[in-house]
Structures are given as C-alpha cells and as structure tokens.
Design a protein around this motif. Structure first.
Motif, PDB file in Angstrom:
ATOM      1  N   LYS A 101     -34.817 -81.707  69.631  1.00 49.28           N
ATOM      2  CA  LYS A 101     -35.214 -81.581  70.960  1.00 49.28           C
ATOM      3  C   LYS A 101     -36.643 -82.265  70.988  1.00 49.28           C
ATOM      4  O   LYS A 101     -37.214 -82.191  72.277  1.00 49.28           O
ATOM      5  CB  LYS A 101     -35.401 -80.170  70.994  1.00 49.28           C
ATOM      6  CG  LYS A 101     -34.107 -79.446  70.977  1.00 49.28           C
ATOM      7  CD  LYS A 101     -34.184 -77.927  71.263  1.00 49.28           C
ATOM      8  CE  LYS A 101     -32.827 -77.084  71.344  1.00 49.28           C
ATOM      9  NZ  LYS A 101     -32.764 -75.739  71.327  1.00 49.28           N
ATOM     10  N   ARG A 102     -37.137 -82.923  70.107  1.00 45.86           N
ATOM     11  CA  ARG A 102     -38.240 -83.557  70.221  1.00 45.86           C
ATOM     12  C   ARG A 102     -38.338 -84.665  71.150  1.00 45.86           C
ATOM     13  O   ARG A 102     -37.006 -85.169  71.491  1.00 45.86           O
ATOM     14  CB  ARG A 102     -38.911 -84.030  68.866  1.00 45.86           C
ATOM     15  CG  ARG A 102     -39.297 -82.829  68.079  1.00 45.86           C
ATOM     16  CD  ARG A 102     -39.590 -83.768  66.323  1.00 45.86           C
ATOM     17  NE  ARG A 102     -38.584 -84.451  66.034  1.00 45.86           N
ATOM     18  CZ  ARG A 102     -38.504 -85.179  65.011  1.00 45.86           C
ATOM     19  NH1 ARG A 102     -39.743 -85.371  64.298  1.00 45.86           N
ATOM     20  NH2 ARG A 102     -37.252 -85.550  64.605  1.00 45.86           N
ATOM     21  N   HIS A 103     -39.222 -85.099  71.902  1.00 45.89           N
ATOM     22  CA  HIS A 103     -39.163 -86.150  72.815  1.00 45.89           C
ATOM     23  C   HIS A 103     -39.738 -87.717  72.445  1.00 45.89           C
ATOM     24  O   HIS A 103     -40.798 -87.370  71.666  1.00 45.89           O
ATOM     25  CB  HIS A 103     -39.779 -85.658  74.242  1.00 45.89           C
ATOM     26  CG  HIS A 103     -39.237 -84.536  74.501  1.00 45.89           C
ATOM     27  ND1 HIS A 103     -40.022 -83.467  75.738  1.00 45.89           N
ATOM     28  CD2 HIS A 103     -37.934 -84.007  74.538  1.00 45.89           C
ATOM     29  CE1 HIS A 103     -38.937 -82.721  75.999  1.00 45.89           C
ATOM     30  NE2 HIS A 103     -37.950 -82.819  75.227  1.00 45.89           N
ATOM     31  N   GLY A 104     -39.210 -88.566  72.990  1.00 45.92           N
ATOM     32  CA  GLY A 104     -39.850 -89.858  72.890  1.00 45.92           C
ATOM     33  C   GLY A 104     -40.284 -90.276  71.396  1.00 45.92           C
ATOM     34  O   GLY A 104     -39.280 -90.202  70.409  1.00 45.92           O
ATOM     35  N   ARG A 164     -52.532 -85.280  68.836  1.00 43.09           N
ATOM     36  CA  ARG A 164     -52.537 -85.109  70.111  1.00 43.09           C
ATOM     37  C   ARG A 164     -53.834 -84.865  70.488  1.00 43.09           C
ATOM     38  O   ARG A 164     -54.144 -85.332  71.860  1.00 43.09           O
ATOM     39  CB  ARG A 164     -51.688 -83.349  70.457  1.00 43.09           C
ATOM     40  CG  ARG A 164     -51.755 -82.669  71.640  1.00 43.09           C
ATOM     41  CD  ARG A 164     -51.751 -81.419  71.783  1.00 43.09           C
ATOM     42  NE  ARG A 164     -52.796 -80.615  70.786  1.00 43.09           N
ATOM     43  CZ  ARG A 164     -52.847 -79.534  70.410  1.00 43.09           C
ATOM     44  NH1 ARG A 164     -51.534 -78.610  71.137  1.00 43.09           N
ATOM     45  NH2 ARG A 164     -53.677 -78.824  69.854  1.00 43.09           N
ATOM     46  N   ASN A 165     -54.621 -84.545  69.958  1.00 46.04           N
ATOM     47  CA  ASN A 165     -56.276 -84.505  70.242  1.00 46.04           C
ATOM     48  C   ASN A 165     -56.847 -85.822  70.380  1.00 46.04           C
ATOM     49  O   ASN A 165     -57.567 -85.989  71.233  1.00 46.04           O
ATOM     50  CB  ASN A 165     -57.037 -83.718  69.267  1.00 46.04           C
ATOM     51  CG  ASN A 165     -56.823 -82.376  68.900  1.00 46.04           C
ATOM     52  OD1 ASN A 165     -56.386 -81.814  69.865  1.00 46.04           O
ATOM     53  ND2 ASN A 165     -57.061 -81.717  67.832  1.00 46.04           N
ATOM     54  N   LYS A 166     -56.404 -86.858  69.611  1.00 44.85           N
ATOM     55  CA  LYS A 166     -56.815 -88.237  69.814  1.00 44.85           C
ATOM     56  C   LYS A 166     -56.177 -88.827  71.156  1.00 44.85           C
ATOM     57  O   LYS A 166     -56.937 -89.677  71.695  1.00 44.85           O
ATOM     58  CB  LYS A 166     -56.287 -89.141  68.836  1.00 44.85           C
ATOM     59  CG  LYS A 166     -57.330 -88.797  67.334  1.00 44.85           C
ATOM     60  CD  LYS A 166     -56.780 -89.581  66.174  1.00 44.85           C
ATOM     61  CE  LYS A 166     -57.323 -89.270  64.919  1.00 44.85           C
ATOM     62  NZ  LYS A 166     -57.037 -89.941  63.729  1.00 44.85           N
ATOM     63  N   LEU A 167     -55.052 -88.550  71.484  1.00 46.43           N
ATOM     64  CA  LEU A 167     -54.389 -88.934  72.608  1.00 46.43           C
ATOM     65  C   LEU A 167     -55.163 -88.654  73.802  1.00 46.43           C
ATOM     66  O   LEU A 167     -55.278 -89.328  74.917  1.00 46.43           O
ATOM     67  CB  LEU A 167     -52.824 -88.625  72.638  1.00 46.43           C
ATOM     68  CG  LEU A 167     -52.229 -89.368  71.470  1.00 46.43           C
ATOM     69  CD1 LEU A 167     -50.552 -88.731  71.610  1.00 46.43           C
ATOM     70  CD2 LEU A 167     -51.896 -90.835  71.953  1.00 46.43           C
ATOM     71  N   ILE A 205     -48.545 -86.907  75.096  1.00 46.99           N
ATOM     72  CA  ILE A 205     -49.575 -85.481  74.558  1.00 46.99           C
ATOM     73  C   ILE A 205     -48.479 -84.380  74.717  1.00 46.99           C
ATOM     74  O   ILE A 205     -48.392 -83.610  74.231  1.00 46.99           O
ATOM     75  CB  ILE A 205     -50.618 -85.561  75.767  1.00 46.99           C
ATOM     76  CG1 ILE A 205     -51.629 -86.298  75.144  1.00 46.99           C
ATOM     77  CG2 ILE A 205     -51.010 -83.763  75.733  1.00 46.99           C
ATOM     78  CD1 ILE A 205     -52.975 -86.389  76.292  1.00 46.99           C
ATOM     79  N   SER A 206     -47.515 -84.470  75.948  1.00 48.80           N
ATOM     80  CA  SER A 206     -46.716 -83.510  76.292  1.00 48.80           C
ATOM     81  C   SER A 206     -45.502 -83.402  75.225  1.00 48.80           C
ATOM     82  O   SER A 206     -45.011 -82.480  74.563  1.00 48.80           O
ATOM     83  CB  SER A 206     -45.932 -83.607  77.670  1.00 48.80           C
ATOM     84  OG  SER A 206     -45.228 -84.869  77.632  1.00 48.80           O
ATOM     85  N   VAL A 207     -45.473 -84.750  74.654  1.00 48.12           N
ATOM     86  CA  VAL A 207     -44.207 -84.875  73.364  1.00 48.12           C
ATOM     87  C   VAL A 207     -44.686 -84.003  72.233  1.00 48.12           C
ATOM     88  O   VAL A 207     -44.159 -83.234  71.571  1.00 48.12           O
ATOM     89  CB  VAL A 207     -43.901 -86.335  73.237  1.00 48.12           C
ATOM     90  CG1 VAL A 207     -43.404 -86.458  71.871  1.00 48.12           C
ATOM     91  CG2 VAL A 207     -43.055 -86.855  74.365  1.00 48.12           C
TER      92      VAL A 207
END
Length: 470
Positions: A179-182, A333-336, A434-436
């Motif tokens: 269910k992970r994206h991208g 995620r933080n770097k993005l 980031i949402s991914v």
C-alpha cells in the motif's frame, strides 16, 4: 474369369480381343500405309523406295486408266511380310517366357514372406508372455508396499499446520507494504527480509511437505505405478491374444478379406526397443517408488528442528530492518520538506522573470513598426532617387537586429516557462513524495510492527517454536 474373382488391385475385368490396330511397338515395325503411294507403302526402315510404274495404256474394255505393280514389287512385299511374322513370333515367345518366370518368382517370394511373418509372430507372442509374467510379479510386490506410509503422514500433517500462522503474518506485512505509494515501493532491506522470511517459512513448509508429499504422493505413486503395470499387463494380454490369432491365420482361414490402403496406414507409436524399454521403465519405476517409501521415516525430526531455528533467526532480522527503515524514511521526509520550501521560493522568482521577459518583447514592437514604416515610405521614391543609400542599409540592419533581439528574448521566455513548469512539477513531486513517506511510516510502524509484536513469542503458535534450538 468373373469380376468377383479378380484381385482387388486390378483395374476391373476387361475383355481383351485381337485388335486390328497394331500396338505401339508393332506400329514401329509395320510399314507406313496411310499414304497410298506405292513407293511409301514398300518403304522399309524409314527408307523410301521410288519404284517405277508399269507403262499405262488404254484398254478399250475399260473406261479409265489404271496402274499395275511389277513382279519385283510383289516379291518384295511378300519378303517383308515373312520377316515381320518371324519377328513378332520371336517377340511373343520372349514375352511368354518372361511372364512364366515372373509367375514362379512372385509365388515363391509371397510364400516365403508369409512363412517368415508367421515365424516372427510366434516369436512376438513368446516375448509378450515373458514380459507379462514379469509385470504380474511386480504388481504383487508393489501392492504390499502401499500400506507402509500412513502413520508418518499423520505426524507431518500436524507439524505443517503449525507453520500457517507465522506465514500469514509475514505475508500480511508484505501486503500492507504494497500500500506504499510511488517511489516508496522500493525493494528495501525490510522487503528483502520479509520475502526471505516468507521464503524461509515456505522452505520449512516445503521441507515438511516434501516429506509429507513423499508420504501422500508415494501412496499415489505406488497406486499409479501399480495401475500402469496393470494397464501394461492388460495391453500385453490383449496383444498376446491378437498376435496368437494372427499366427494361426492361413490362406484358407475364414474372415480374411481385402482392406484397401491398409499398408499405407502406420498408427504405431513404438519400436521394439522402446516397447521393451517401456515395460522395463514401468518395473523400474515401481521398484524406485518402493525404495523411496523406505527412506521417509528418518527425515521428520531433523526437518522440524532445522525449520524452528531458521524461522527464529529470520524473525529477528525482519524486526531490525523495520526499525532501521523507519528512521531512514523519517529523515528523508524531513529533507523533502526543506527542499519544498526552497522550490516554492524559486517558483516565485521565476514567475517575476517571465513577466520581465514578456514586457521586454512587447517593448520591441514600436521600434520595429518605426523601422518598417520608414523602409516602406522610402520605397515610394521615384526615378533615380531610389538609391540603396546608407540609410536604407541601416534600416535593414535595424530590423534584423530587432528580429534577432525578439528571437533571443522569446527563447529566454520559452526556457523560463519550461523551467517554471519543471519547478511546478518538482513542487508537486515533492508534495506527493512527502505524503508517500508519511504513508510509508504509518504502514511500517502502525500496521506491520503492530502485528509482529506477538509473533512468534505466543506459546499457542505451535510446537515448532517450542522445540529446543540446536
């Protein structure tokens, strides 16, 4: 001879009579008589004879002229007839001798061939009887071996059922991670170790299944081998009876008849070597299955202990990989998010740059109009005043320079617009990524690790995990 008694390979009963028309061979030797001239009629071996005619005269007793042959013509014609008769009789005698010899030779060859085939049929019946006795002996042995595997099968069934729950949890983790994206659908260490864990459990199941299948399948294989032997014995019994009847068949036997075209039909599927090898392989297969069933009893205990050790080790590797991957995803995620802020600022600056380029292109319109108007008006000069003076050349250079400036500005504008599109796409990509990442962190921490907290420490999981680790 009536039509009913003619051989099937004849072309029907034809009543042959002596023909007045000579055959192909005879026509070559007979004189050519179609031409009514005397010289062609008396010709021989392709040579024409130009004979003189008797002197014609007028007979008062007749009302027409006619010709007569000479005595030489008459004698030559008789000689040719005698020669032709001798030649044809000699040819006919040779034909009769050849026909009689052919009759004798074909009769002897047919009789010898039939005797040889009758002998070979007898040998074939003997071979079939020998192989059939070997098959019947093996059938009795394999039937006694079929009852030896049932108790071992029950033990393996219970051990195999105990591995179902650990496998289900590992597969659920893999399904949740789907269910992970991208880009987060990466084949990372967690997925590798989860796949390895599933493979490890399945290998343990496979090891137990191999032993169980050897018990399950061996019963089927024993019955299949026995069934194959029984079919082979039945086929050989049928073939033995058929070949025995064919061996007893004679020319005077009842029930024989023509079967046109049967000699061109070949529905065989074996040759003598493969025919013998087929039965030998069936017997060897039965012996192999009986030997395999005797080796199953010593594999159960060692298989269960090896499976328990592998599953425990892999469980710990998967948990460590989950913890490491969660930290990596959080950092990414933080770097993005930081890159997203810088991208938003660059988008704002690029929009201002595009506006500046558009205004610069618009500012070139009025100078272009002035230059072109000047050139247009100067074309209305008359006579010698239409001079290609420095002013005209300067105006032309001015228009060319303005066009080149506009082209350069449009290229910069197009590049800036493309860059802005890429920046916008980058912004959308960063937002999506980031949402991914947030979705991945939720899956790995909440779903997967939440399920694995009680696995496999639960004592109710099964006896595989309660066995001492070697």
């Amino acid at each position: 001879m009536s039509r009913m008694n003619t051989p099937y390979f004849d072309n029907g009963a034809i009543l042959r009579t002596r023909s007045v028309t000579p055959g192909a061979e005879m026509s070559k030797m007979l004189p050519y008589v179609n031409d009514k001239t005397i010289s062609r009629h008396l010709g021989y071996a392709g040579k024409s004879m130009d004979l003189g005619h008797a002197a014609t005269y007028y007979n008062p007793a007749r009302n027409a002229l006619y010709s007569r042959y000479t005595t030489n013509d008459w004698g030559l014609s008789n000689s040719m007839n005698y020669s032709m008769s001798d030649k044809e009789r000699s040819f006919a005698e040779r034909l009769r001798a050849d026909a009689w010899r052919a009759v004798k030779e074909t009769d002897a060859r047919t009789r010898n061939r039939q005797n040889d085939i009758t002998k070979k049929l007898g040998e074939r019946v003997t071979d079939i009887a020998f192989l059939k006795s070997e098959i019947n002996m093996e059938i009795g042995i394999v039937a006694n071996e079929t009852q030896n595997l049932k108790e071992y099968r029950r033990t393996l069934e219970k051990a195999l059922a105990d591995t179902a729950n650990p496998l289900h949890i590992a597969e659920e983790c893999l399904m949740h991670r789907e269910k992970r994206h991208g880009i987060d659908l990466v084949h990372d260490d967690v997925e590798k170790h989860l796949i390895k864990e599933v493979d490890s459990i399945k290998k343990c199941q496979s090891k137990m299944k191999r032993v169980l299948d050897k018990a399950y399948v061996q019963l089927k294989m024993n019955r299949a081998a026995q069934h194959t032997l029984e079919i082979d014995a039945k086929d050989k019994h049928h073939a033995q009876g058929l070949d025995d009847r064919m061996q007893q068949l004679r020319n005077a036997s009842a029930g024989i008849g023509y079967h046109p075209g049967i000699e061109s039909i070949d529905n065989t599927i074996t040759i003598p070597d493969s025919w013998v090898r087929y039965t030998q392989e069936n017997i060897a297969r039965s012996q192999k299955e009986r030997a395999a069933s005797e080796r199953l009893r010593g594999e159960i205990d060692s298989t269960l202990r090896a499976c328990a050790n592998d599953m425990w080790n892999q469980f710990n590797c998967v948990n460590n990989s989950f913890n490491t991957r969660t930290r990596q995803t959080t950092d990414a995620r933080n770097k993005l998010q930081a890159h997203l802020q810088r991208t938003l600022q660059e988008i704002f600056d690029m929009e201002r740059n595009i506006e500046l380029l558009r205004k610069a292109i618009q500012d070139k319109e009025m100078p272009m109009k002035v230059a072109q108007t000047r050139l247009d008006e100067r074309t209305r000069r008359i006579n010698v005043e239409l001079c290609n003076d420095p002013v005209m050349r300067s105006l032309q250079r001015e228009i060319a320079e303005i066009r080149e400036s506009v082209r350069i500005l449009k290229e910069r504008l197009k590049a800036s617009e493309l860059s802005l599109c890429r920046l916008m796409k980058t912004k959308a990509t960063l937002d999506h990524d980031i949402s991914v990442k947030e979705n991945t962190i939720k899956i790995d921490t909440a779903y997967c690790m939440g399920m694995r907290k009680g696995f496999p420490m639960d004592p109710k999981v099964g006896p595989v995990f309660q066995m001492p680790i070697c």
